[in-house]
Design an enzyme around this catalytic site. Structure first.
Site, mmCIF file in Angstrom:
data_model
loop_
_atom_site.group_PDB
_atom_site.id
_atom_site.type_symbol
_atom_site.label_atom_id
_atom_site.label_comp_id
_atom_site.label_asym_id
_atom_site.label_seq_id
_atom_site.Cartn_x
_atom_site.Cartn_y
_atom_site.Cartn_z
ATOM 1 N N CYS A 211 0.826 -1.211 0.000
ATOM 2 C CA CYS A 211 0.000 0.000 0.000
ATOM 3 C C CYS A 211 0.855 1.254 0.000
ATOM 4 C CB CYS A 211 -0.925 -0.016 1.210
ATOM 5 S SG CYS A 211 -1.875 1.494 1.353
ATOM 6 N N CYS B 112 -0.390 4.131 2.140
ATOM 7 C CA CYS B 112 -0.223 3.954 3.596
ATOM 8 C C CYS B 112 1.220 4.220 4.001
ATOM 9 C CB CYS B 112 -0.537 2.528 4.041
ATOM 10 S SG CYS B 112 -1.984 1.821 3.317
ATOM 11 N N ASP B 113 2.149 3.685 3.223
ATOM 12 C CA ASP B 113 3.543 3.624 3.673
ATOM 13 C C ASP B 113 4.505 4.505 2.886
ATOM 14 O OD1 ASP B 113 2.715 1.704 5.522
ATOM 15 O OD2 ASP B 113 2.965 0.082 4.081
#
Ligand code: NDP
Length: 309
Positions: free
Chosen positions: A134, A137-138
């Site tokens: 992701c 997300c990261d």
């Protein structure tokens, strides 16, 4: 033990849309939101192709709105994961991870799909230490660093473009000699000077002390000019597709070879009367928010008809 007319499992656009419709039809509805309330769209940046948002909208924002709309019409939204389902007889019995038992006259399965991994031991070894599925997300952790994205579809192109805004360089590792993404996404990738596309490449492993420092790659695997070499990267992002979250239902429901629930033609009806499947868990083909929302609507209308009969 709690009883309900309709149980919706999943909180993506399919689940929430179904809850809006069952709620407005005055059908007592419980919705379990699962591991990731809001589903896959909460890990997307900008949604540009959902009708009604000419300027686009962020994934989390859209899901918050859908959630509020479902709540407005009376759905009881719960956090929790369904761990067991008995669809052998009506009413259906399901068990939640906190031990709660729900007895439901109808069920709408809208559990979506989860990211696939390559299956390398190193993916597990470096999980949370340089391996992610992701980017939104990261990606933040890779500012001014070098990353690689694996995949050649829309997700891979989207993630590579997103990461290019943060990282100093992005490799896009594509196993074929072409991208299967839509033309607009391909163009964005090809025109981005920070992205280098490695066509006909596969990742075979990762290396690094305490975190990813590089990847072993192979070019033109199996060909006479096959070539093995290493690239220095700080992070590897997988964007190679998804698996449908249908495991606990497979004993009762017809699925295809990947596990996508098979529905009856244009209807979200499954082979068990009273059980419907909406969104990505039943959609290997389109996998779009708008399609998921549409199928959630159809499932709710079928529930209404089923309960009336
Ligand atoms: P896709 O299935 O479209 O693409 C998966 C990609 O990963 C392919 O390039 C595939 O290669 C590659 N791949 C699969 N397995 C491996 C492996 N083991 N090793 C290396 N590469 C692998 O998945 P997406 O998640 O990209 O997209 C899913 C759906 O969602 C599509 O319909 C897409 O259009 C849609 N989507 C739309 C977006 C938008 O409109 N904004 C954004 C994101 C997704 P190969 O081509 O060789 O099979």
């Amino acid at each position: 033990m709690e009883t309900t007319k309709c149980l919706i499992i999943g909180s993506g656009p399919a689940g929430y849309t179904a809850a809006i419709y069952t709620g407005r039809a005055n059908i007592p509805t419980i919705l379990y939101e699962g591991l990731q309330p809001g589903g896959q769209l909460t890990i997307t940046t900008e949604i540009e192709n959902f009708p009604g948002y000419p300027q686009g909208i962020s994934g989390p924002e859209m899901m918050d709105d859908l959630r509020l709309q479902a709540e407005r019409f009376g759905a009881s939204l719960r956090s929790g994961i369904i761990t067991k389902a008995d669809l052998s007889q009506r009413p259906f019995h399901v068990t939640v991870d906190d031990g709660t038992e729900i007895v439901a006259d109808t069920i709408i399965i809208a559990t979506g799909a989860s990211a696939k991994y390559l299956g390398l031991d190193d993916e597990k070894k470096y999980a949370g230490m340089g391996v992610s599925a992701c980017a939104t997300c990261d990606g933040f952790f890779y500012r001014k660093k070098v990353v690689a994205v694996v995949g050649g579809g829309d997700t891979a192109c989207e993630e590579a473009s997103y990461l290019a805004g943060l990282a100093s360089k992005v490799y896009l590792i594509v196993r074929k000699n072409y991208l299967r993404a839509s033309q607009i996404m391909q163009d964005r990738v090809m025109q981005n000077p920070k992205i280098e596309v490695l066509f006909e490449h596969n990742v075979t492993g990762l290396f690094g002390d305490g975190g990813v420092e590089g990847a072993h790659v192979v070019r033109r695997k199996g060909e006479a000019d096959e070539q093995h070499y290493d690239i220095a990267i700080d992070g590897l992002f997988l964007a190679i597709g998804h698996n449908p979250n249908s495991e606990i239902f497979r004993e009762y429901l017809d699925t295809d070879e990947t596990g996508y629930i098979i529905t009856q033609g244009a209807s979200p009806a499954t082979n068990v009367p009273g059980v419907y499947a909406a969104g990505d868990v039943a959609d290997p083909r389109y996998r779009q928010a708008i399609v998921a929302a549409g199928s959630g609507c159809k499932a709710a209308l079928e529930v209404e008809k089923f309960l009336a009969e």
